[in-house]
Scaffold this motif. Structure first.
Motif, PDB file in Angstrom:
ATOM      1  N   PHE A  17       0.776  -1.345   0.074  1.00 57.74           N
ATOM      2  CA  PHE A  17      -0.095   0.047  -0.092  1.00 57.74           C
ATOM      3  C   PHE A  17       0.960   1.161   0.211  1.00 57.74           C
ATOM      4  N   PHE A  18       1.753   1.338   0.842  1.00 55.01           N
ATOM      5  CA  PHE A  18       2.767   2.862   0.821  1.00 55.01           C
ATOM      6  C   PHE A  18       3.184   2.863  -0.395  1.00 55.01           C
ATOM      7  N   VAL A  19       3.785   1.616  -0.872  1.00 56.28           N
ATOM      8  CA  VAL A  19       4.738   1.806  -2.120  1.00 56.28           C
ATOM      9  C   VAL A  19       3.630   2.310  -3.170  1.00 56.28           C
ATOM     10  N   SER A  20       2.604   1.630  -3.255  1.00 57.63           N
ATOM     11  CA  SER A  20       1.680   1.887  -4.212  1.00 57.63           C
ATOM     12  C   SER A  20       1.246   3.288  -4.170  1.00 57.63           C
ATOM     13  N   VAL A  21       0.911   3.938  -3.177  1.00 57.32           N
ATOM     14  CA  VAL A  21       0.660   5.354  -3.228  1.00 57.32           C
ATOM     15  C   VAL A  21       1.870   6.182  -3.568  1.00 57.32           C
ATOM     16  N   GLU A  22       3.008   5.941  -3.048  1.00 57.08           N
ATOM     17  CA  GLU A  22       4.225   6.539  -3.484  1.00 57.08           C
ATOM     18  C   GLU A  22       4.468   6.610  -5.106  1.00 57.08           C
ATOM     19  N   CYS A  23       4.188   5.428  -5.782  1.00 55.29           N
ATOM     20  CA  CYS A  23       4.339   5.281  -7.155  1.00 55.29           C
ATOM     21  C   CYS A  23       3.039   6.131  -8.147  1.00 55.29           C
ATOM     22  N   THR A 126     -17.583  -8.934  -5.991  1.00 57.06           N
ATOM     23  CA  THR A 126     -16.226  -8.699  -5.539  1.00 57.06           C
ATOM     24  C   THR A 126     -15.260  -8.376  -6.534  1.00 57.06           C
ATOM     25  N   ALA A 127     -15.364  -9.074  -7.881  1.00 60.37           N
ATOM     26  CA  ALA A 127     -14.820  -8.522  -9.186  1.00 60.37           C
ATOM     27  C   ALA A 127     -14.965  -7.104  -9.283  1.00 60.37           C
ATOM     28  N   GLU A 128     -16.375  -6.589  -9.322  1.00 64.36           N
ATOM     29  CA  GLU A 128     -16.688  -5.204  -9.572  1.00 64.36           C
ATOM     30  C   GLU A 128     -15.932  -4.407  -8.377  1.00 64.36           C
ATOM     31  N   LEU A 129     -16.122  -4.806  -7.386  1.00 61.47           N
ATOM     32  CA  LEU A 129     -15.660  -3.980  -6.437  1.00 61.47           C
ATOM     33  C   LEU A 129     -14.239  -3.648  -6.344  1.00 61.47           C
ATOM     34  N   LYS A 130     -13.306  -4.789  -6.813  1.00 63.66           N
ATOM     35  CA  LYS A 130     -11.999  -4.692  -6.975  1.00 63.66           C
ATOM     36  C   LYS A 130     -11.705  -3.561  -8.250  1.00 63.66           C
ATOM     37  N   LYS A 131     -12.539  -3.551  -9.470  1.00 60.50           N
ATOM     38  CA  LYS A 131     -12.355  -2.814 -10.528  1.00 60.50           C
ATOM     39  C   LYS A 131     -12.651  -1.300 -10.056  1.00 60.50           C
ATOM     40  N   THR A 132     -13.809  -1.039  -9.090  1.00 59.29           N
ATOM     41  CA  THR A 132     -14.061   0.221  -8.850  1.00 59.29           C
ATOM     42  C   THR A 132     -13.003   0.837  -8.111  1.00 59.29           C
ATOM     43  N   ILE A 133     -12.495   0.035  -6.907  1.00 58.46           N
ATOM     44  CA  ILE A 133     -11.436   0.549  -6.251  1.00 58.46           C
ATOM     45  C   ILE A 133     -10.249   1.202  -6.937  1.00 58.46           C
ATOM     46  N   ASN A 134      -9.733   0.322  -8.199  1.00 64.06           N
ATOM     47  CA  ASN A 134      -8.629   0.481  -8.544  1.00 64.06           C
ATOM     48  C   ASN A 134      -8.788   1.759  -9.772  1.00 64.06           C
ATOM     49  N   ARG A 135     -10.395   1.749 -10.325  1.00 60.39           N
ATOM     50  CA  ARG A 135     -10.446   2.923 -11.180  1.00 60.39           C
ATOM     51  C   ARG A 135     -10.655   4.226 -10.195  1.00 60.39           C
ATOM     52  N   GLU A 136     -11.307   4.202  -9.231  1.00 62.28           N
ATOM     53  CA  GLU A 136     -11.489   5.485  -8.569  1.00 62.28           C
ATOM     54  C   GLU A 136     -10.148   6.007  -7.705  1.00 62.28           C
ATOM     55  N   THR A 137      -9.287   5.070  -7.458  1.00 59.77           N
ATOM     56  CA  THR A 137      -8.095   5.533  -6.765  1.00 59.77           C
ATOM     57  C   THR A 137      -6.710   5.534  -7.369  1.00 59.77           C
ATOM     58  N   GLY A 138      -6.828   4.652  -8.414  1.00 60.70           N
ATOM     59  CA  GLY A 138      -5.597   4.042  -9.006  1.00 60.70           C
ATOM     60  C   GLY A 138      -4.684   3.235  -8.344  1.00 60.70           C
ATOM     61  N   LEU A 139      -5.165   2.821  -7.395  1.00 61.39           N
ATOM     62  CA  LEU A 139      -4.302   1.808  -6.415  1.00 61.39           C
ATOM     63  C   LEU A 139      -4.597   0.337  -6.796  1.00 61.39           C
ATOM     64  N   PRO A 140      -3.622  -0.456  -6.877  1.00 62.59           N
ATOM     65  CA  PRO A 140      -3.843  -1.957  -7.194  1.00 62.59           C
ATOM     66  C   PRO A 140      -4.345  -2.681  -5.832  1.00 62.59           C
ATOM     67  N   ILE A 141      -5.321  -3.692  -6.052  1.00 67.65           N
ATOM     68  CA  ILE A 141      -5.813  -4.537  -4.883  1.00 67.65           C
ATOM     69  C   ILE A 141      -5.961  -5.822  -5.382  1.00 67.65           C
ATOM     70  N   SER A 142      -5.936  -6.695  -4.373  1.00 71.44           N
ATOM     71  CA  SER A 142      -6.193  -8.289  -4.318  1.00 71.44           C
ATOM     72  C   SER A 142      -7.211  -8.467  -3.569  1.00 71.44           C
ATOM     73  N   TYR A 143      -7.711  -9.767  -3.821  1.00 75.94           N
ATOM     74  CA  TYR A 143      -8.824 -10.260  -3.046  1.00 75.94           C
ATOM     75  C   TYR A 143      -9.086 -11.679  -3.225  1.00 75.94           C
ATOM     76  N   ALA A 144      -9.575 -12.204  -2.117  1.00 74.54           N
ATOM     77  CA  ALA A 144      -9.896 -13.844  -2.132  1.00 74.54           C
ATOM     78  C   ALA A 144     -11.358 -13.975  -1.591  1.00 74.54           C
ATOM     79  N   LEU A 145     -12.293 -14.632  -2.314  1.00 77.24           N
ATOM     80  CA  LEU A 145     -13.604 -15.239  -1.661  1.00 77.24           C
ATOM     81  C   LEU A 145     -13.569 -16.484  -1.176  1.00 77.24           C
TER      82      LEU A 145
END
Length: 389
Positions: A17-23, A126-145
């Motif tokens: 997370f911290f690295v992703s914000v800096e990038c 959950t897949a759509e939630l991941k896309k929304t977070i990435n699109r609106e913040t620009g940050l990569p995120i992983s998840y498992a269900l």
């Protein structure tokens, strides 16, 4: 053992997370070995990029060792203000999309999607939630269900970075079985070494040990580890609650007895988190100052105050507490300050010496900070020579 087939728990974890914000702030840093942490030899790694991890670097590693393993690494001190801002952005997105979620850290979330399979399908949602977070913040995120928090967390760690995975109900045990025992949360260094000395190297082997034997070996923790090795976890997703405190602390590169420097650092830190307090539309009713001497003795002192968000009121109390604490005339290693007893609140005349001028002053200061950054305008007494301000 019974596992509820109706539970659908997603674990979402921001990738480094911290690295992703800096990038995100500086795209030139992408793809390079990057370290976020203390710049001096006494500092430690708070986060590092996946490129840096290839050299054996990891969080909590001393910076001196990290530089030796990866001399070409770029070191950034980090900005908790930015990390908190992006964390809140992700939190707001999740809160807007799901009924129940738990914020387990600044960059990790559990989401209870139980029952949603009847409407949208938990996998699709959950897949759509991941896309929304990435699109609106620009940050990569992983998840498992999965069917529980334990399995979803372990699975997320297996697919990072920028991955996604679903563990269908009934396959929890088979998914965990081939993994090293150290992948199970709750198995620390000592327990892991003990298990390996016993020949227990995989989760499958751990799951096959009789419960009574594990209990005799590890006590109550043995029973819990057996359940985890078998993919059993009935812990609920705890609904997210507002934070109870705002705090910051500073460990100095060199222990110091310079009172002018210490007071300047205390002023700077207090001013910064007071601005954060007001940004969250909150007031504090208790101030705590923390002091750690060079011999690692740590002392704290707190004082309740009329609810306030004003720098000049909070600073007066903070400096008084520091003066009461610093009574040994020894070198100081760390200074910290914490606000507790937080309540919702905003500018109120009686909290600002009953003057409109004071209210307008704080509004103007915060307006400048919101526009240009909190370090754009500082009290002169919070600036130390050579600090770069």
């Amino acid at each position: 053992m019974f596992i509820d087939a109706d539970r659908h728990i997603a674990h979402l974890d921001m990738d480094s997370f911290f690295v992703s914000v800096e990038c995100l702030k500086n795209p030139v840093l992408k793809g390079k070995p990057l370290i976020v942490g203390g710049s001096g030899d006494r500092g430690v790694i708070a986060a590092c990029s996946y490129e840096a991890r290839k050299f054996g670097l990891h969080s909590a590693m001393p910076m001196k060792l990290a530089r030796r393993l990866c001399p070409q690494a770029i070191v950034i001190s980090g900005d908790m203000e930015d990390y908190s801002k992006y964390s809140r952005m992700v939190t707001d997105i999740i809160a807007d999309k799901v009924p129940v979620f738990e914020k387990s850290s600044i960059d990790e979330f559990y989401v209870d999607l139980s029952g949603m399979d009847r409407f949208f399908g938990c996998s699709l949602f959950t897949a759509e939630l991941k896309k929304t977070i990435n699109r609106e913040t620009g940050l990569p995120i992983s998840y498992a269900l999965a069917s529980n928090k334990l399995v979803s967390k372990v699975a997320t760690n297996e697919v990072k970075p920028n991955g996604q995975l679903e563990i269908p109900f009934g396959t929890e045990k088979s998914f965990l079985a081939p993994l090293p025992v150290g992948k199970i949360p709750g198995i620390g260094k000592e327990t892991g070494e003990l298990l390996i000395r016993m020949g227990v190297e995989t989760v499958r082997t751990l799951s096959e040990i009789p419960v009574k034997m594990l209990h005799n070996l590890l006590g109550r923790n043995g029973l819990e580890l057996w359940k985890r090795a078998n993919g059993i976890d009935d812990s609920p997703v705890e609904p997210y609650r507002e934070q109870k405190s705002i705090s910051t602390e500073q460990t100095f590169h060199t222990d110091t007895i310079d009172l002018q420097f210490l007071n300047a650092q205390l002023t700077r830190m207090t001013e910064r988190i007071a601005f954060e307090l007001r940004s969250q539309n909150k007031l504090t009713g208790c101030i705590t100052v923390k002091l750690r001497y060079a011999n690692f003795d740590t002392v704290t002192k707190q004082q309740t105050i009329p609810y306030s968000g004003a720098d000049h009121i909070i600073l007066t109390v903070a400096k008084s507490l520091f003066q009461q604490l610093y009574d040994r005339r020894m070198l100081v290693r760390l200074v910290g300050i914490r606000f507790t007893h937080l309540i919702p609140g905003n500018y109120q005349i009686n909290l600002f010496d009953d003057t409109q001028e004071m209210i307008r002053l704080y509004q103007a200061i915060d307006s400048v900070k919101n526009r240009f950054g909190e370090s754009f305008i500082l009290r002169a007494r919070g600036i130390t020579p050579g600090s770069g301000y």
